[in-house]
Design a protein around this motif. Structure first.
Motif, PDB file in Angstrom:
ATOM      1  N   LEU A  68       0.832  -1.081   0.113  1.00  0.00           N
ATOM      2  CA  LEU A  68       0.023  -0.215   0.074  1.00  0.00           C
ATOM      3  C   LEU A  68       0.952   1.254  -0.097  1.00  0.00           C
ATOM      4  CD1 LEU A  68      -3.130  -1.313   2.151  1.00  0.00           C
ATOM      5  CD2 LEU A  68      -3.197  -0.835  -0.041  1.00  0.00           C
ATOM      6  N   LEU A  69       2.153   1.211   0.627  1.00  0.00           N
ATOM      7  CA  LEU A  69       2.978   2.287   0.491  1.00  0.00           C
ATOM      8  C   LEU A  69       3.233   2.539  -0.945  1.00  0.00           C
ATOM      9  CD1 LEU A  69       4.678   1.928   4.013  1.00  0.00           C
ATOM     10  CD2 LEU A  69       3.365   3.805   3.195  1.00  0.00           C
ATOM     11  N   GLU A  70       3.615   1.636  -1.389  1.00  0.00           N
ATOM     12  CA  GLU A  70       4.037   1.627  -3.104  1.00  0.00           C
ATOM     13  C   GLU A  70       2.902   2.217  -3.866  1.00  0.00           C
ATOM     14  OE1 GLU A  70       4.880  -2.544  -4.198  1.00  0.00           O
ATOM     15  OE2 GLU A  70       6.659  -2.623  -3.133  1.00  0.00           O
ATOM     16  N   ALA A  71       1.564   1.796  -3.561  1.00  0.00           N
ATOM     17  CA  ALA A  71       0.517   2.432  -4.246  1.00  0.00           C
ATOM     18  C   ALA A  71       0.553   3.933  -3.804  1.00  0.00           C
ATOM     19  CB  ALA A  71      -0.778   1.620  -3.696  1.00  0.00           C
ATOM     20  N   GLU A  72       0.753   4.165  -2.817  1.00  0.00           N
ATOM     21  CA  GLU A  72       0.657   5.759  -2.175  1.00  0.00           C
ATOM     22  C   GLU A  72       1.950   6.473  -3.230  1.00  0.00           C
ATOM     23  OE1 GLU A  72       0.359   8.346   1.610  1.00  0.00           O
ATOM     24  OE2 GLU A  72       1.708   6.689   1.612  1.00  0.00           O
ATOM     25  N   ALA A  73       2.975   5.784  -3.182  1.00  0.00           N
ATOM     26  CA  ALA A  73       3.890   6.621  -3.801  1.00  0.00           C
ATOM     27  C   ALA A  73       3.745   6.753  -5.426  1.00  0.00           C
ATOM     28  CB  ALA A  73       5.180   5.859  -4.179  1.00  0.00           C
ATOM     29  N   LEU A  74       2.819   6.009  -6.068  1.00  0.00           N
ATOM     30  CA  LEU A  74       2.185   6.000  -7.287  1.00  0.00           C
ATOM     31  C   LEU A  74       1.089   6.799  -7.637  1.00  0.00           C
ATOM     32  CD1 LEU A  74       2.751   2.293  -8.437  1.00  0.00           C
ATOM     33  CD2 LEU A  74       4.155   4.046  -9.097  1.00  0.00           C
ATOM     34  N   ALA A  75       0.262   7.000  -6.622  1.00  0.00           N
ATOM     35  CA  ALA A  75      -0.998   7.793  -6.544  1.00  0.00           C
ATOM     36  C   ALA A  75      -1.167   8.422  -5.158  1.00  0.00           C
ATOM     37  CB  ALA A  75      -2.004   6.774  -6.979  1.00  0.00           C
ATOM     38  N   PRO A  76      -0.472   9.272  -4.851  1.00  0.00           N
ATOM     39  CA  PRO A  76      -0.455   9.636  -3.407  1.00  0.00           C
ATOM     40  C   PRO A  76      -1.745  10.604  -2.908  1.00  0.00           C
ATOM     41  CG  PRO A  76       0.831  11.222  -4.893  1.00  0.00           C
ATOM     42  CD  PRO A  76       0.577   9.954  -5.471  1.00  0.00           C
ATOM     43  N   ASP A  77      -2.600  10.738  -4.001  1.00  0.00           N
ATOM     44  CA  ASP A  77      -3.742  11.524  -3.762  1.00  0.00           C
ATOM     45  C   ASP A  77      -5.309  10.549  -4.064  1.00  0.00           C
ATOM     46  OD1 ASP A  77      -2.590  13.877  -2.803  1.00  0.00           O
ATOM     47  OD2 ASP A  77      -2.418  14.533  -4.875  1.00  0.00           O
ATOM     48  N   ASP A  78      -4.997   9.325  -4.303  1.00  0.00           N
ATOM     49  CA  ASP A  78      -6.040   8.476  -4.556  1.00  0.00           C
ATOM     50  C   ASP A  78      -6.623   8.093  -3.250  1.00  0.00           C
ATOM     51  OD1 ASP A  78      -7.319   5.869  -4.856  1.00  0.00           O
ATOM     52  OD2 ASP A  78      -6.808   6.506  -6.936  1.00  0.00           O
ATOM     53  N   PRO A  79      -8.106   8.598  -3.442  1.00  0.00           N
ATOM     54  CA  PRO A  79      -8.727   8.351  -2.001  1.00  0.00           C
ATOM     55  C   PRO A  79      -8.891   6.622  -1.773  1.00  0.00           C
ATOM     56  CG  PRO A  79     -10.298   9.320  -3.417  1.00  0.00           C
ATOM     57  CD  PRO A  79      -8.857   9.212  -4.022  1.00  0.00           C
ATOM     58  N   LEU A  80      -8.883   5.739  -2.533  1.00  0.00           N
ATOM     59  CA  LEU A  80      -9.104   4.403  -2.471  1.00  0.00           C
ATOM     60  C   LEU A  80      -7.732   4.007  -1.690  1.00  0.00           C
ATOM     61  CD1 LEU A  80     -10.550   1.641  -2.624  1.00  0.00           C
ATOM     62  CD2 LEU A  80      -9.559   1.479  -4.929  1.00  0.00           C
ATOM     63  N   VAL A  81      -6.760   4.393  -2.329  1.00  0.00           N
ATOM     64  CA  VAL A  81      -5.315   4.034  -1.742  1.00  0.00           C
ATOM     65  C   VAL A  81      -5.068   4.601  -0.264  1.00  0.00           C
ATOM     66  CG1 VAL A  81      -2.733   4.426  -1.882  1.00  0.00           C
ATOM     67  CG2 VAL A  81      -4.146   3.860  -4.099  1.00  0.00           C
TER      68      VAL A  81
END
Length: 89
Positions: free
Chosen positions: A28-41
């Motif tokens: 999930l931290l990898e996902a946040e790095a890719l999409a830092p403002d995505d509410p699902l992430v």
């Protein structure tokens, strides 16, 4: 696909449901790095931090999710449940 955000979110949720919180946080931290403002992430990352016992980081992610998508039901509900002292889902 190395940059597939939602694959990471789904994998993180799967890890979390199976008690593998550290693995969930990692993807999930990898996902946040890719999409830092995505509410699902952010919502799923908040839940992983909550499960880990880090309610400050969890609340920060839920609040960021609500900034990105005001009125989003899941981050608001998760934040309320966490603040009421319930255990992480």
């Amino acid at each position: 696909e190395p940059a597939h955000v939602f694959a990471r979110v789904n994998l993180g949720r799967l890890y979390g449901r199976n008690g593998r919180t550290d693995d969930a946080l990692a993807v999930l931290l990898e996902a946040e790095a890719l999409a830092p403002d995505d509410p699902l992430v952010l919502n799923n990352l908040g839940t992983a931090w909550w499960a880990k016992g880090d309610t400050a980081r969890a609340a920060a992610r839920y609040l960021r999710a609500l900034e990105a998508a005001p009125g989003a039901p899941y981050p608001a509900a998760n934040l309320a449940r966490m603040r009421s002292g319930r255990p992480a889902p």
